[in-house]
Write a protein that holds these residues in place. Structure first.
Motif, PDB file in Angstrom:
ATOM      1  N   SER A  56      -1.449  17.432   3.427  1.00 15.99           N
ATOM      2  CA  SER A  56      -0.736  16.326   2.793  1.00 15.99           C
ATOM      3  C   SER A  56      -1.314  16.140   1.412  1.00 15.99           C
ATOM      4  CB  SER A  56      -0.898  15.036   3.605  1.00 15.99           C
ATOM      5  OG  SER A  56      -2.234  14.598   3.566  1.00 15.99           O
ATOM      6  N   ASP A 116      -0.081   5.884   4.349  1.00 21.52           N
ATOM      7  CA  ASP A 116      -0.951   5.609   5.491  1.00 21.52           C
ATOM      8  C   ASP A 116      -1.960   4.572   5.024  1.00 21.52           C
ATOM      9  OD1 ASP A 116       0.454   7.665   6.625  1.00 21.52           O
ATOM     10  OD2 ASP A 116      -1.217   9.078   6.683  1.00 21.52           O
ATOM     11  N   GLN A 164       9.350  13.921   6.412  1.00 22.22           N
ATOM     12  CA  GLN A 164       7.910  13.869   6.225  1.00 22.22           C
ATOM     13  C   GLN A 164       7.363  12.462   6.061  1.00 22.22           C
ATOM     14  OE1 GLN A 164       6.711  16.563   3.125  1.00 22.22           O
ATOM     15  NE2 GLN A 164       7.855  18.280   3.998  1.00 22.22           N
ATOM     16  N   TYR A 193      -0.109   9.605  -2.521  1.00 24.30           N
ATOM     17  CA  TYR A 193      -0.680   9.640  -1.173  1.00 24.30           C
ATOM     18  C   TYR A 193       0.408   9.352  -0.142  1.00 24.30           C
ATOM     19  CZ  TYR A 193      -5.764   9.760  -1.938  1.00 24.30           C
ATOM     20  OH  TYR A 193      -7.043  10.133  -2.228  1.00 24.30           O
ATOM     21  N   PRO A 194       0.284   9.899   1.051  1.00 21.47           N
ATOM     22  CA  PRO A 194       1.142   9.420   2.138  1.00 21.47           C
ATOM     23  C   PRO A 194       0.938   7.920   2.329  1.00 21.47           C
ATOM     24  CG  PRO A 194      -0.028  11.403   2.798  1.00 21.47           C
ATOM     25  CD  PRO A 194      -0.632  10.961   1.495  1.00 21.47           C
ATOM     26  N   TYR A 198      10.664   7.799  -0.116  1.00 26.18           N
ATOM     27  CA  TYR A 198      10.894   8.734   0.989  1.00 26.18           C
ATOM     28  C   TYR A 198      11.603   9.971   0.435  1.00 26.18           C
ATOM     29  CZ  TYR A 198       9.573   4.707   3.730  1.00 26.18           C
ATOM     30  OH  TYR A 198       8.873   3.647   4.254  1.00 26.18           O
ATOM     31  N   ARG A 253       2.945   6.542   7.437  1.00 23.12           N
ATOM     32  CA  ARG A 253       4.089   7.178   6.783  1.00 23.12           C
ATOM     33  C   ARG A 253       5.172   6.159   6.439  1.00 23.12           C
ATOM     34  NH1 ARG A 253       0.547  10.529   6.779  1.00 23.12           N
ATOM     35  NH2 ARG A 253       0.821  12.757   7.126  1.00 23.12           N
ATOM     36  N   VAL A 304       5.741   8.125   1.042  1.00 28.54           N
ATOM     37  CA  VAL A 304       4.592   8.286   0.162  1.00 28.54           C
ATOM     38  C   VAL A 304       4.565   7.109  -0.801  1.00 28.54           C
ATOM     39  CG1 VAL A 304       4.627  10.806   0.304  1.00 28.54           C
ATOM     40  CG2 VAL A 304       5.878   9.662  -1.528  1.00 28.54           C
ATOM     41  N   SER A 361      -2.894  13.742   0.180  1.00 28.48           N
ATOM     42  CA  SER A 361      -4.206  13.107   0.114  1.00 28.48           C
ATOM     43  C   SER A 361      -5.327  14.114   0.232  1.00 28.48           C
ATOM     44  CB  SER A 361      -4.345  12.049   1.210  1.00 28.48           C
ATOM     45  OG  SER A 361      -4.309  12.626   2.486  1.00 28.48           O
TER      46      SER A 361
END
Length: 482
Positions: free
Chosen positions: A400, A418, A38, A415-416, A33, A462, A41, A402
């Motif tokens: 972002s 997600d 935000q 990458y985030p 983090y 996130r 990641v 990605s």
């Protein structure tokens, strides 16, 4: 209401990555983090020797799903009693336009919020963490759909990134309401910043003449450039023979982008061309010419195929003696593999006259693509997954990491966080005796060929997990930030 989320995840232990050449290996995902505002990641992905026996161990961890093209304000009209008199009778495109216009006259903000939340809930449950969502602005709805979209964007921001499109579905250069429609769209796109409304969208083919359609395109390109927004066209939504006039409008779009100087070097904003069913009639020389123009002039263009809608709506049964009934949708895998173009897949509409069938589940769309494109290899399946995941996210230009990385089906550092997790949870009720185990899906191809139910999916956005996923006893692999 948006789902509850866990605290921030530090690690996810013992996951598969869908690698077709090594489906049994397990990995640990560590989430960092670096920027508190935000979200998380992926900071590392390391191999493990996790051998804990469990029916739901070793979930498949894949990049999350994305809607690159979906209509937020028109979802589930057919599931709402207030519109029960607007169910399809002929199933034609003209009827869909007419009945949707009548439905829009009844839209209220509470109604839009209710149906929008239905769509968001279904999408997030499927594993969607980002979407490009169209909301219409015109003389009928004024800014009501846009205001509802902004409210939903804010309300659901902790579980899904909603990129709103200020969308002109109706004519803006023809009919008695064209001037008013155009004024309302301009007011809306100027009233909100790119973080609120990131995209301008129009539908040139609804204009009453080719001249008006071209004005629509010119206006949209100029306004999007002025306001620094992404641009999204619904384009060439017919199957008229190519030898008939007018020629496909895609050529005019390319011309205006070139003349106005919209290139990848000049701006990070992208242009999406949706439907384009007439282009399904292109021959190899047509696609080669199109690819040459796009690449040669550095145009940041993506195509989005919308097969659920296209094969239903792009052509209606003919009244001719032969009863021919053509269908067409963009040949997405060929655009990517054969011509080097950027193309993705989108759901488009759910539960309305334009698309009364289908799901708000991108995985079901990837599965449909196997049959439509006769794309049955492992590589095909992985490409189709990209088209509703990493490739789709990059195509809509979300800000972002990605969107800057190469598409793929494996999670990557940077990458985030997600992630869509797919578990071996038994939802048949047949494998609880401890003597047998339910069928698992260990590779991306298995997931695309036979998508698991939503009960087997968990979504991480996130770095935080949708709480409902943990009620299925799938929480053993998570370690949370203390």
């Amino acid at each position: 209401m948006p789902p509850q989320l866990t605290p921030r995840v530090q690690t996810i232990q013992g996951v598969r990555l869908g690698i077709s050449t090594d489906p049994e290996s397990t990995w640990k995902i560590t989430i960092g983090y670096p920027h508190s505002t935000q979200g998380g990641v992926i900071s590392s992905i390391t191999p493990t020797n996790d051998t804990t026996p469990s029916s739901n161990s070793y979930p498949l961890a894949l990049p999350s799903l994305v809607h690159p093209h979906i209509h937020l304000d028109k979802a589930y009209i057919h599931n709402t009693p207030a519109y029960s008199d607007l169910l399809p009778i002929t199933g034609s495109f003209r009827e869909a336009l007419s009945s949707t216009t009548r439905a829009k006259a009844q839209f209220t903000k509470p109604d839009l919020l209710k149906r929008g939340e239905w769509l968001l809930a279904e999408s997030v449950a499927a594993g969607v963490t980002a979407m490009r969502a169209f909301v219409e602005v015109d003389h009928t709805v004024q800014h009501t759909c846009l205001e509802a979209g902004l409210a939903l964007k804010e309300k659901w921001k902790d579980i899904c990134e909603i990129q709103l499109v200020c969308f002109a579905q109706d004519p803006i250069f023809s009919t008695e309401f064209g001037d008013e429609n155009r004024r309302l769209v301009e007011e809306a796109i100027r009233a909100y910043g790119p973080g609120q409304v990131g995209v301008l969208g129009t539908t040139p083919y609804v204009e009453t003449s080719t001249e008006a359609a071209k004005k629509n395109i010119e206006w949209a390109v100029e306004l999007a450039m002025e306001m620094d927004r992404h641009l999204d066209f619904h384009l060439d939504y017919n199957l008229s023979p190519l030898e008939e006039q007018p020629e496909p409008l895609v050529w005019y779009v390319l011309r205006i982008l070139r003349e106005r100087g919209w290139t990848s070097r000049a701006t990070k904003k992208r242009v999406m061309l949706g439907h384009c069913t007439r282009l399904s009639l292109f021959k190899d020389e047509d696609w080669t010419r199109l690819a040459k123009e796009i690449h040669g002039h550095d145009l940041p263009i993506s195509f989005v195929g919308l097969p659920t809608s296209d094969i239903y709506m792009a052509a209606v049964p003919s009244d001719s003696a032969t009863k021919t009934n053509p269908r067409g949708t963009l040949p997405v895998p060929d655009l990517i593999d054969k011509y080097g173009l950027d193309a993705v897949l989108g759901v488009n509409n759910v539960g309305n006259a334009f698309t009364p069938w289908g799901l708000a589940d991108p995985l079901s769309l990837a599965c449909l693509g196997v049959g439509i494109y006769q794309a049955g290899t492992v590589n095909d399946a992985e490409l189709l997954y990209e088209c509703v995941s990493t490739r789709a996210r990059a195509a809509i230009g979300l800000s972002s990491a990605s969107s800057e990385l190469d598409p793929g089906v494996c999670l990557k550092c940077g990458y985030p966080a997600d992630i869509t997790l797919l578990y071996d949870v038994d939802d048949t009720g047949c494998f609880g005796d401890g003597e047998s185990e339910s069928r698992s899906r260990k590779t991306v191809a298995e997931v695309v060929w036979d998508p698991p139910s939503k009960a087997k999916r968990a979504v991480v956005y996130r770095g935080r997990v949708k709480m409902a996923a943990l009620s299925t006893d799938c929480s053993s692999g998570f370690r949370f930030v203390e």
